[in-house]
Design a protein around this motif. Structure first.
Motif, short mmCIF file in Angstrom:
data_model
loop_
_atom_site.label_atom_id
_atom_site.label_comp_id
_atom_site.label_asym_id
_atom_site.label_seq_id
_atom_site.Cartn_x
_atom_site.Cartn_y
_atom_site.Cartn_z
N GLY A 145 0.78 -1.23 0.00
CA GLY A 145 0.00 0.00 0.00
C GLY A 145 0.81 1.28 0.00
O GLY A 145 0.25 2.37 0.02
N PHE A 146 2.14 1.19 0.00
CA PHE A 146 2.95 2.40 -0.06
C PHE A 146 2.67 3.13 -1.36
O PHE A 146 2.48 2.51 -2.41
CB PHE A 146 4.45 2.05 -0.02
CG PHE A 146 4.99 1.83 1.36
CD1 PHE A 146 5.55 2.87 2.08
CD2 PHE A 146 4.93 0.57 1.94
CE1 PHE A 146 6.06 2.66 3.35
CE2 PHE A 146 5.45 0.34 3.21
CZ PHE A 146 6.01 1.40 3.91
N LEU A 170 3.29 5.42 3.69
CA LEU A 170 2.13 4.58 4.00
C LEU A 170 1.54 5.07 5.31
O LEU A 170 2.25 5.23 6.29
CB LEU A 170 2.57 3.11 4.14
CG LEU A 170 1.50 2.08 4.53
CD1 LEU A 170 0.42 1.98 3.46
CD2 LEU A 170 2.14 0.72 4.77
N TRP A 175 -2.77 0.97 5.55
CA TRP A 175 -2.20 -0.30 6.02
C TRP A 175 -3.30 -1.21 6.53
O TRP A 175 -3.35 -2.41 6.22
CB TRP A 175 -1.16 -0.07 7.11
CG TRP A 175 -0.88 -1.30 7.92
CD1 TRP A 175 -1.18 -1.50 9.23
CD2 TRP A 175 -0.29 -2.52 7.47
NE1 TRP A 175 -0.81 -2.76 9.63
CE2 TRP A 175 -0.25 -3.41 8.56
CE3 TRP A 175 0.21 -2.96 6.25
CZ2 TRP A 175 0.27 -4.69 8.47
CZ3 TRP A 175 0.74 -4.24 6.16
CH2 TRP A 175 0.76 -5.09 7.26
#
Length: 188
Positions: A145-146, A170, A175
């Motif tokens: 998800g970064f 993130l 997260w």
């Protein structure tokens, strides 16, 4: 590959509690050519330099540094640094020694580290810088998800690295959503 098993075998140990032998094992990993190639510091680290770094790191209240074990072997290092007073944000990095880089180990360490960062330390936003040439790690971070950001202005990053790094960020909410997806897809 059993990701659940890999994750369960990974454990973090505070660098401040490391034995002399564990510190030496970490120095060996830090000096691997693969690690140096993907680090900001490229030269081979002397024992004296390692000892000074070690003593500085364990005293710095804005840094949390860990030996990474898989089962009983040290496989790498996790560093969380530039922590704010209220732990709302920070930066992180990790590395794994070449001989321990088996399929799923990087994924397992990232999962375990992010769970620790967000759920135990309660950090709300985590950042990292990755050399542009390290495309595998950039892809790995994106799986969790970064997002890539261009905000490099407020960071103490040496000028020579500003144009050759990717800044990723993130936050906890993203997260949390991605962890559910990862759990469903890989761990249940």
């Amino acid at each position: 590959m059993d990701l659940k098993k890999i994750i369960s075998e990974i454990r973090l140990k505070s660098l401040s509690t490391a034995t002399i032998n564990e510190s030496k094992a970490l120095l060996d990993i830090r000096n691997e050519s693969e690690i140096r190639k993907n680090s900001f510091n490229k030269h081979k680290i002397s024992e004296d330099e390692h000892e000074k770094w070690f003593n500085r790191i364990i005293k710095d209240k804005y840094v949390k540094n860990y030996l990474v074990f898989r089962s009983k072997e040290i496989i790498g290092n996790l560093s969380i640094y530039n922590l704010t007073n209220n732990l709302s944000s920070g930066y992180w990095s990790f590395y794994i020694g070449k001989r321990y880089r088996k399929v799923g180990v990087g994924f397992g360490l990232e999962y375990k580290s992010l769970s620790y960062i967000f759920e135990k330390l309660e950090i709300k936003l985590i950042n990292c810088y990755v050399l542009n040439s390290n495309t595998e790690v950039i892809k790995l971070h994106k799986k969790f998800g970064f997002k890539i950001t261009n905000n490099k202005n407020n960071v103490e990053l040496p000028k020579k690295f500003k144009n050759i790094t990717t800044h990723l960020v993130l936050d906890y909410k993203i997260w949390k959503k991605n962890k559910k997806k990862i759990n469903t897809r890989f761990l249940l």
